[in-house]
Write an enzyme that holds these catalytic residues in place. Structure first.
Site, PDB file in Angstrom:
ATOM      1  N   SER A  43       5.933  22.658  -3.447  1.00  0.00           N
ATOM      2  CA  SER A  43       5.644  21.562  -4.378  1.00  0.00           C
ATOM      3  C   SER A  43       6.738  20.501  -4.225  1.00  0.00           C
ATOM      4  O   SER A  43       7.688  20.688  -3.462  1.00  0.00           O
ATOM      5  CB  SER A  43       5.572  22.092  -5.803  1.00  0.00           C
ATOM      6  OG  SER A  43       6.768  22.750  -6.127  1.00  0.00           O
ATOM      7  N   LEU A  49       6.691  17.649  -2.737  1.00  0.00           N
ATOM      8  CA  LEU A  49       6.800  17.013  -1.420  1.00  0.00           C
ATOM      9  C   LEU A  49       6.522  15.517  -1.503  1.00  0.00           C
ATOM     10  O   LEU A  49       6.740  14.790  -0.540  1.00  0.00           O
ATOM     11  CB  LEU A  49       5.819  17.654  -0.434  1.00  0.00           C
ATOM     12  CG  LEU A  49       6.101  19.106  -0.066  1.00  0.00           C
ATOM     13  CD1 LEU A  49       5.055  19.608   0.917  1.00  0.00           C
ATOM     14  CD2 LEU A  49       7.496  19.244   0.544  1.00  0.00           C
ATOM     15  N   ILE A  60       3.707   9.866  -4.061  1.00  0.00           N
ATOM     16  CA  ILE A  60       4.189   8.723  -3.265  1.00  0.00           C
ATOM     17  C   ILE A  60       3.260   8.478  -2.071  1.00  0.00           C
ATOM     18  O   ILE A  60       2.972   7.327  -1.733  1.00  0.00           O
ATOM     19  CB  ILE A  60       5.638   8.983  -2.755  1.00  0.00           C
ATOM     20  CG1 ILE A  60       6.566   9.302  -3.931  1.00  0.00           C
ATOM     21  CG2 ILE A  60       6.160   7.803  -1.953  1.00  0.00           C
ATOM     22  CD1 ILE A  60       6.645   8.224  -4.986  1.00  0.00           C
ATOM     23  N   TYR A 106      12.273  18.993 -19.733  1.00  0.00           N
ATOM     24  CA  TYR A 106      12.711  20.070 -18.839  1.00  0.00           C
ATOM     25  C   TYR A 106      11.524  20.683 -18.111  1.00  0.00           C
ATOM     26  O   TYR A 106      11.637  21.169 -16.999  1.00  0.00           O
ATOM     27  CB  TYR A 106      13.452  21.164 -19.618  1.00  0.00           C
ATOM     28  CG  TYR A 106      14.798  20.698 -20.103  1.00  0.00           C
ATOM     29  CD1 TYR A 106      15.883  20.619 -19.227  1.00  0.00           C
ATOM     30  CD2 TYR A 106      14.982  20.310 -21.417  1.00  0.00           C
ATOM     31  CE1 TYR A 106      17.118  20.159 -19.661  1.00  0.00           C
ATOM     32  CE2 TYR A 106      16.210  19.852 -21.864  1.00  0.00           C
ATOM     33  CZ  TYR A 106      17.273  19.781 -20.982  1.00  0.00           C
ATOM     34  OH  TYR A 106      18.488  19.323 -21.413  1.00  0.00           O
ATOM     35  N   GLU A 133      -5.405  12.775  -6.575  1.00  0.00           N
ATOM     36  CA  GLU A 133      -4.311  13.675  -6.204  1.00  0.00           C
ATOM     37  C   GLU A 133      -4.459  14.964  -7.003  1.00  0.00           C
ATOM     38  O   GLU A 133      -4.625  14.934  -8.216  1.00  0.00           O
ATOM     39  CB  GLU A 133      -2.986  12.967  -6.537  1.00  0.00           C
ATOM     40  CG  GLU A 133      -1.759  13.795  -6.264  1.00  0.00           C
ATOM     41  CD  GLU A 133      -0.478  13.212  -6.877  1.00  0.00           C
ATOM     42  OE1 GLU A 133      -0.457  12.021  -7.278  1.00  0.00           O
ATOM     43  OE2 GLU A 133       0.493  13.968  -6.969  1.00  0.00           O
ATOM     44  N   ILE A 160      -3.774  29.932  -7.920  1.00  0.00           N
ATOM     45  CA  ILE A 160      -4.991  30.399  -8.602  1.00  0.00           C
ATOM     46  C   ILE A 160      -5.598  29.261  -9.417  1.00  0.00           C
ATOM     47  O   ILE A 160      -6.785  29.000  -9.401  1.00  0.00           O
ATOM     48  CB  ILE A 160      -4.665  31.590  -9.540  1.00  0.00           C
ATOM     49  CG1 ILE A 160      -4.266  32.799  -8.695  1.00  0.00           C
ATOM     50  CG2 ILE A 160      -5.836  31.900 -10.459  1.00  0.00           C
ATOM     51  CD1 ILE A 160      -3.805  33.992  -9.510  1.00  0.00           C
ATOM     52  N   THR A 171       6.355  24.737  12.546  1.00  0.00           N
ATOM     53  CA  THR A 171       5.041  24.254  12.092  1.00  0.00           C
ATOM     54  C   THR A 171       4.174  25.373  11.497  1.00  0.00           C
ATOM     55  O   THR A 171       3.105  25.111  10.977  1.00  0.00           O
ATOM     56  CB  THR A 171       4.235  23.619  13.251  1.00  0.00           C
ATOM     57  OG1 THR A 171       3.979  24.637  14.222  1.00  0.00           O
ATOM     58  CG2 THR A 171       5.002  22.473  13.885  1.00  0.00           C
ATOM     59  N   CYS A 226      13.344   2.559 -27.877  1.00  0.00           N
ATOM     60  CA  CYS A 226      12.701   3.476 -28.833  1.00  0.00           C
ATOM     61  C   CYS A 226      13.750   4.192 -29.679  1.00  0.00           C
ATOM     62  O   CYS A 226      14.355   3.553 -30.532  1.00  0.00           O
ATOM     63  CB  CYS A 226      11.761   4.428 -28.103  1.00  0.00           C
ATOM     64  SG  CYS A 226      10.438   4.999 -29.179  1.00  0.00           S
ATOM     65  N   HIS A 245       8.344   0.712 -25.140  1.00  0.00           N
ATOM     66  CA  HIS A 245       8.875   1.164 -23.847  1.00  0.00           C
ATOM     67  C   HIS A 245       8.564   0.135 -22.754  1.00  0.00           C
ATOM     68  O   HIS A 245       7.535   0.250 -22.082  1.00  0.00           O
ATOM     69  CB  HIS A 245       8.242   2.509 -23.466  1.00  0.00           C
ATOM     70  CG  HIS A 245       8.670   3.631 -24.346  1.00  0.00           C
ATOM     71  ND1 HIS A 245       9.729   4.455 -24.048  1.00  0.00           N
ATOM     72  CD2 HIS A 245       8.180   4.060 -25.537  1.00  0.00           C
ATOM     73  CE1 HIS A 245       9.873   5.350 -25.006  1.00  0.00           C
ATOM     74  NE2 HIS A 245       8.950   5.135 -25.928  1.00  0.00           N
ATOM     75  N   GLU A 305       9.830  -0.020 -19.966  1.00  0.00           N
ATOM     76  CA  GLU A 305       9.947   0.601 -18.638  1.00  0.00           C
ATOM     77  C   GLU A 305       8.597   1.043 -18.061  1.00  0.00           C
ATOM     78  O   GLU A 305       8.465   1.219 -16.862  1.00  0.00           O
ATOM     79  CB  GLU A 305      10.913   1.793 -18.685  1.00  0.00           C
ATOM     80  CG  GLU A 305      10.433   3.047 -19.409  1.00  0.00           C
ATOM     81  CD  GLU A 305      10.708   3.047 -20.913  1.00  0.00           C
ATOM     82  OE1 GLU A 305      10.863   1.946 -21.496  1.00  0.00           O
ATOM     83  OE2 GLU A 305      10.752   4.141 -21.516  1.00  0.00           O
TER      84      GLU A 305
HETATM   85  N1  GLN Z   1      11.834  10.133 -32.000  1.00  0.00           N
HETATM   86  C1  GLN Z   1      11.569   8.752 -32.268  1.00  0.00           C
HETATM   87  C2  GLN Z   1      10.236   8.555 -32.961  1.00  0.00           C
HETATM   88  O1  GLN Z   1       9.375   9.387 -32.886  1.00  0.00           O
HETATM   89  C3  GLN Z   1      11.651   7.921 -31.001  1.00  0.00           C
HETATM   90  C4  GLN Z   1      10.656   8.297 -29.955  1.00  0.00           C
HETATM   91  C5  GLN Z   1      10.996   7.789 -28.587  1.00  0.00           C
HETATM   92  O2  GLN Z   1      12.162   7.480 -28.286  1.00  0.00           O
HETATM   93  N2  GLN Z   1      10.020   7.729 -27.705  1.00  0.00           N
HETATM   94  O3  GLN Z   1      10.026   7.561 -33.600  1.00  0.00           O
END
Ligand code: GLN
Length: 533
Positions: A15, A17, A21, A56, A143, A151, A190, A383, A509, A511
């Site tokens: 996994s 790999l 992308i 995690y 994908e 399985i 290979t 956030c 967010h 990002e």
């Molecule tokens: N824990 C905060 C909330 O629920 C901020 C959540 C976050 O940073 N995405 O409002």
């Protein structure tokens, strides 16, 4: 194009790999030829979505405009293609089963026995084909998470087998494997690839294209051998060698004519290579930047590569467009104290206070927010980061001792951050936060407005708690301004301190919507402020 074409991307040997992308790179090359393309990810786990998993387990949880909590590969798709994905672009086994079971309970199956084949596989196929037909895409790239032989991915493999059979050359399978180098024998091997392809063949799927991931160059002889043993044409065996940035992968694939091979196999006209000029310009700028900009990320998941994926990519994009080489310093908020904050943050050009949930590491975020405020270091809080900036301001400027978010301390005397009204009655954890894109109106003359250069913006959210409007006046009088407001709910979305160089917290967010060719205005402005510092 009259009929949608379907490309399946599977993986073998190991996994991680980089199927995401490779999928994004193929999509990029087809998009550059003028095709309308999207990418979809199937995750073979039972969770309905990754929203309930911690970083995690799963790295970052990405959020689509329509409020779906999604796999982080969707972030790659959007960053590569500058398209928007939706909940239809990320499906899990849990969702497939839920949909089938709901139909069964409604009686839709008219008394039939419900089985993996055909009911689960039909549901998978429906979700693949629906994406193509509903939005009239020329290509849908699907994908499949995990590796062949698992399985839990068997129903997906069976669905691919059936679709390849039904759709003829409107369907194609790209299989990504790994070619290890045995240092002791000084040899590239290979055999794992051969076995992986055999496994796929045993499920009735003949891959059309093989992408071999490797740390070393794979010469023509080796690729010829793989082609012969795997029933794949020589030209359809390409290598994916490690490169300094994932954004070079499309160019590497183009050099080996991967897009042309795919088009030819799918009966499409093959014209000259598109020049990918904006993409190459971005890479050239990235590679030629020599002057460094150092940004500290303050968060509790700093040891996890993928936990802040979109933030890292957004910073990289913004640094590139500011002709700077990005240097990231991870600051573990759990170990940040008033005593070591100077050592950790005094020398950096800018600080990002990261999003998150729960109390662990939060005091460190308050300490970071205070230090950068008092020392005028450009800061972007996202956030939970924005919430921490507000709480810190309440504690140390307004003098509200023990101010907090009710998420952290339910009994706080100053609930600067409070649970949103509509969240109070919610007991289910999955998919119930304030999710997806919401409108925000910016105050003219604010730094946020200067960055966006428009009054009405849309940004994606994922939170349960909000800035408490009871405190708005006190904050504004003391110098922290609420400069972005949701016009419907009156929720505070952006706070900033105009007297500082650049000190901004955003409840949303940014990002999630920064892409390679369309970097996000807030990250651009933040990096610019960090340079000016
Ligand atoms: N824990 C905060 C909330 O629920 C901020 C959540 C976050 O940073 N995405 O409002």
């Amino acid at each position: 194009m009259k009929e949608t074409k379907y490309i399946f991307v599977t993986g073998g040997v190991a996994s991680s790999l980089g199927k995401g992308i490779i999928s994004s790179s193929i999509a990029k090359l087809l998009q550059a030829r003028g095709y309308k393309v999207t990418i979809q990810k199937f995750d073979p786990y039972i969770n309905i979505d990754p929203g309930t998993m911690n970083p995690y387990e799963h790295g970052e949880c990405y959020v689509t405009v329509d409020g779906h909590e999604a796999d982080l590969d969707l972030g790659h798709y959007e960053r590569f293609l500058s398209i928007q994905t939706t909940k239809e672009n990320n499906i899990t086994t849990g969702r497939i089963y839920k949909s089938v079971i709901d139909k069964e309970r409604r009686g839709d199956y008219l008394g039939k026995t419900i089985q993996v084949v055909p009911h689960i596989t039909d549901e998978i196929k429906r979700n693949i084909k629906q994406l193509g037909s509903k939005y009239k895409f020329d290509f849908v790239i699907t994908e499949i998470g995990g590796t062949v032989g698992d399985i839990e991915s068997l129903p997906y493999m069976e669905s691919i087998r059936q679709l390849k059979w039904e759709l003829g050359n409107n369907a194609l399978c790209v299989h990504l494997t790994y070619v290890p180098f045995l240092a002791a024998a000084k040899e590239l091997k290979t055999k794992p690839t051969q076995h992986s392809v055999k496994e796929l063949q045993s499920l009735g799927i003949q891959p059309d294209v093989l992408v071999l991931r490797s740390e070393h160059h794979l010469d023509a002889n080796l690729r010829k051998k793989v082609a012969l043993f795997c029933n794949v044409q020589e030209e359809a065996v390409v290598q994916s060698i490690d490169v300094p940035t994932i954004y070079e992968v499309p160019l590497k694939m183009q050099e080996q004519n991967l897009d042309k091979t795919i088009l030819r196999k799918m009966g499409q006209p093959v014209e000259a290579d598109p020049d990918l000029l904006p993409w190459r310009t971005f890479l050239a700028r990235r590679n030629s930047a020599t002057e460094e900009i150092t940004i500290a990320l303050v968060g509790k998941y700093v040891e996890l590569q993928d936990a802040y994926k979109s933030i890292l990519e957004s910073l990289l994009q913004a640094a590139t467009y500011n002709d700077r080489k990005l240097k990231i310093e991870y600051v573990q908020s759990e170990t940040l104290t008033a005593d070591n904050v100077e050592e950790k943050l005094a020398h950096v050009d800018g600080v990002v206070i990261c999003p998150g949930f729960g109390a662990r590491g939060i005091e460190g975020k308050f300490i970071a927010a205070r230090y950068t405020r008092e020392n005028d270091i450009p800061t972007l809080g996202i956030c939970l980061g924005m919430q921490c900036m507000s709480i810190e301001f309440a504690r140390n400027v307004l003098g509200y001792a023990d101010a907090n978010s009710v998420e952290i301390n339910e009994k706080t005397p100053y609930n600067i951050i409070d649970i949103m009204e509509e969240q109070k009655s919610i007991t289910n954890m999955g998919g119930t936060m304030r999710l997806g894109a919401f409108e925000c109106v910016l105050t003219k003359g604010s730094k946020a407005f200067d960055a966006y250069k428009e009054e009405h913006i849309q940004e994606r959210h994922r939170h349960r708690y909000e800035f408490n409007n009871q405190y708005r006046d006190a904050f504004e009088k003391a110098g922290m301004k609420c400069v972005g407001i949701n016009p419907e709910s009156d929720l505070v979305e952006i706070v900033e301190i105009p007297t500082l160089k650049w000190y901004m917290g955003v409840q949303f967010h940014p990002e999630y919507s920064s892409t390679v060719l369309k970097p996000h205005p807030l990250f651009l402005a933040f990096i610019k402020a960090a340079i000016d510092k």
